[in-house]
Design a protein around this motif. Structure first.
Motif, mmCIF file in Angstrom:
data_model
loop_
_atom_site.group_PDB
_atom_site.id
_atom_site.type_symbol
_atom_site.label_atom_id
_atom_site.label_comp_id
_atom_site.label_asym_id
_atom_site.label_seq_id
_atom_site.Cartn_x
_atom_site.Cartn_y
_atom_site.Cartn_z
ATOM 1 N N VAL A 183 -5.424 29.992 -7.486
ATOM 2 C CA VAL A 183 -4.950 29.466 -7.550
ATOM 3 C C VAL A 183 -4.265 29.173 -6.394
ATOM 4 C CG1 VAL A 183 -2.775 28.013 -8.744
ATOM 5 C CG2 VAL A 183 -5.080 29.034 -9.850
ATOM 6 N N VAL A 184 -3.299 30.149 -6.128
ATOM 7 C CA VAL A 184 -1.787 30.706 -4.953
ATOM 8 C C VAL A 184 -2.619 30.360 -3.894
ATOM 9 C CG1 VAL A 184 -0.648 31.911 -4.031
ATOM 10 C CG2 VAL A 184 -0.356 31.952 -6.627
ATOM 11 N N SER B 79 -14.317 21.932 -3.946
ATOM 12 C CA SER B 79 -13.185 22.700 -4.277
ATOM 13 C C SER B 79 -12.351 22.048 -4.363
ATOM 14 C CB SER B 79 -13.277 23.431 -2.833
ATOM 15 O OG SER B 79 -14.435 23.959 -1.439
ATOM 16 N N ILE B 80 -11.254 22.728 -5.485
ATOM 17 C CA ILE B 80 -10.393 22.459 -6.090
ATOM 18 C C ILE B 80 -9.666 23.458 -4.648
ATOM 19 C CG2 ILE B 80 -8.111 22.859 -7.464
ATOM 20 C CD1 ILE B 80 -10.674 23.127 -9.754
ATOM 21 N N LYS B 81 -8.269 22.057 -4.036
ATOM 22 C CA LYS B 81 -7.185 22.707 -3.349
ATOM 23 C C LYS B 81 -5.927 22.349 -4.045
ATOM 24 C CE LYS B 81 -10.436 23.341 0.410
ATOM 25 N NZ LYS B 81 -10.108 23.203 1.968
ATOM 26 N N PRO B 82 -5.153 22.370 -4.572
ATOM 27 C CA PRO B 82 -4.329 21.031 -4.900
ATOM 28 C C PRO B 82 -3.331 21.598 -4.276
ATOM 29 C CG PRO B 82 -4.309 23.991 -6.185
ATOM 30 C CD PRO B 82 -5.747 23.646 -5.688
ATOM 31 N N ASP B 83 -1.714 20.916 -4.263
ATOM 32 C CA ASP B 83 -1.011 20.142 -3.618
ATOM 33 C C ASP B 83 -0.339 21.859 -4.026
ATOM 34 O OD1 ASP B 83 -1.909 18.218 -2.625
ATOM 35 O OD2 ASP B 83 -1.421 16.825 -4.018
ATOM 36 N N VAL B 84 -0.012 21.925 -5.159
ATOM 37 C CA VAL B 84 0.823 22.860 -5.644
ATOM 38 C C VAL B 84 0.281 23.502 -6.593
ATOM 39 C CG1 VAL B 84 2.907 23.418 -6.376
ATOM 40 C CG2 VAL B 84 3.095 21.371 -5.371
ATOM 41 N N SER C 188 2.958 27.134 -3.214
ATOM 42 C CA SER C 188 2.253 27.553 -4.406
ATOM 43 C C SER C 188 3.840 28.852 -4.989
ATOM 44 C CB SER C 188 1.819 28.981 -4.022
ATOM 45 O OG SER C 188 2.438 29.961 -2.814
ATOM 46 N N ILE C 189 3.815 28.222 -6.688
ATOM 47 C CA ILE C 189 4.803 29.305 -6.720
ATOM 48 C C ILE C 189 4.985 30.059 -7.312
ATOM 49 C CG2 ILE C 189 7.468 28.660 -8.549
ATOM 50 C CD1 ILE C 189 7.446 26.009 -7.821
ATOM 51 N N SER D 89 -0.897 16.844 -6.834
ATOM 52 C CA SER D 89 -2.118 17.477 -7.460
ATOM 53 C C SER D 89 -1.636 18.965 -7.701
ATOM 54 C CB SER D 89 -3.258 17.830 -7.136
ATOM 55 O OG SER D 89 -3.353 18.654 -5.752
ATOM 56 N N VAL D 90 -1.342 19.498 -9.439
ATOM 57 C CA VAL D 90 -0.617 21.058 -9.315
ATOM 58 C C VAL D 90 -1.484 21.449 -10.287
ATOM 59 C CG1 VAL D 90 1.885 21.581 -10.789
ATOM 60 C CG2 VAL D 90 1.239 19.270 -9.328
ATOM 61 N N ALA D 91 -1.929 22.380 -9.989
ATOM 62 C CA ALA D 91 -2.247 23.534 -10.943
ATOM 63 C C ALA D 91 -1.500 24.574 -11.398
ATOM 64 C CB ALA D 91 -3.277 24.762 -10.248
ATOM 65 N N LEU D 92 -1.122 24.722 -12.944
ATOM 66 C CA LEU D 92 -0.531 25.390 -13.616
ATOM 67 C C LEU D 92 -1.391 26.580 -14.298
ATOM 68 C CD1 LEU D 92 1.800 22.653 -14.189
ATOM 69 C CD2 LEU D 92 2.768 24.423 -14.813
#
Length: 271
Positions: A186-187, A155-160, A193-194, A20-23
């Motif tokens: 997000v971070v 809650s939103i807890k993305p892998d990345v 995180s990137i 799961s990725v949030a940009l």
């Protein structure tokens, strides 16, 4: 511990198939370069999360990177629809796309509670809305103190979590200026995180209405000048409005989109 690396290395080491990725980036500082690198590395079966999926998610979904989208609004701002997203939803091209729709308020709260390590977000919302009828992740909870019925979502807890920012110092602290949006949360909510940045500086010189993300919260930083184009980066470059207008014609047709991918994404080596 923050590690400085190339964008190609950051995506390769951090984003895996099935993640799961949030940009995120609100109006500006949208991490387009990072999204294009995900396309180049042909990641598959991603769950994409974004409050306002716009062109970068149209591109990722059109390239076949995702099979699920969690969002609160989607479109080409000021222009029209996301045609690659529509093709995936309506015709399963290039693959079927599951969608989970929320309100802006819901997602903002879900990112915030994810950053706080909480399992759910509780807020006033969805009164009179039909979204709870089609979204199983929308529930209700009764306040134990007042008896008030409130909305609740996971809650939103993305892998990345991936964002773009103006600057990082040599210790790995990151400065975000201008419209902050939900980038900080997000971070802090993501497992990994990137952050792509315009430049590395000796001192951040923090100004009012700015956010500093500490180095301990970030896994990878890549220097990518212009990494938010065609969106804008306050103090560095303006929004390229012509890009958004041109995208409508490019994305309407599968062949023109695939030609665009070939000439504008896959021919680029990444940085």
């Amino acid at each position: 511990m923050t590690i400085f690396m190339t964008l190609k290395e950051a995506i390769s080491s951090t984003v895996k198939d099935g993640d799961s990725v949030a940009l995120e980036g609100f109006t500006h500082l949208i991490p387009f370069a990072a999204g294009h690198e995900i396309i180049r590395q042909k990641r598959r079966n991603l769950t994409l999360i974004r409050m306002t999926p716009d062109l970068i998610y149209d591109q990722l979904i059109g390239a076949g990177c995702a099979n699920k989208l969690i969002f609160s609004w989607g479109g080409n701002p000021g222009v029209g629809s996301l045609h690659r997203v529509r093709d995936a939803i309506e015709h399963a091209y290039p693959c079927a796309l599951e969608t989970v729709e929320h309100s802006h308020a819901a997602m903002a709260n879900a990112y915030e509670t994810g950053a706080a390590g909480l399992p759910l977000a509780v807020f006033r919302g969805y009164v009179g809305s039909e979204l709870p009828l089609v979204n199983k992740d929308i529930a209700s909870i009764t306040c134990p103190f007042t008896g008030e019925k409130l909305a609740a979502i996971p809650s939103i807890k993305p892998d990345v979590g991936i964002i773009h920012a103006q600057k990082a110092d040599k210790e790995g602290n990151v400065l975000i200026e201008g419209i902050i949006g939900i980038q900080k949360e997000v971070v802090l909510s993501a497992k990994r995180s990137i952050v792509t940045v315009e430049e590395i500086v000796d001192n951040l010189n923090v100004t009012p209405n700015a956010c500093v993300l500490p180095a301990w919260a970030i896994n990878a930083i890549a220097v990518v000048p212009g990494g938010a184009k065609p969106s804008y980066a306050l103090g560095y470059y303006d929004r390229d409005n012509s890009y958004y207008k041109q995208w409508d014609a490019i994305s309407r047709d599968r062949e023109s989109f695939n030609q665009w991918l070939s000439s504008h994404v896959f021919t680029q080596g990444g940085v």
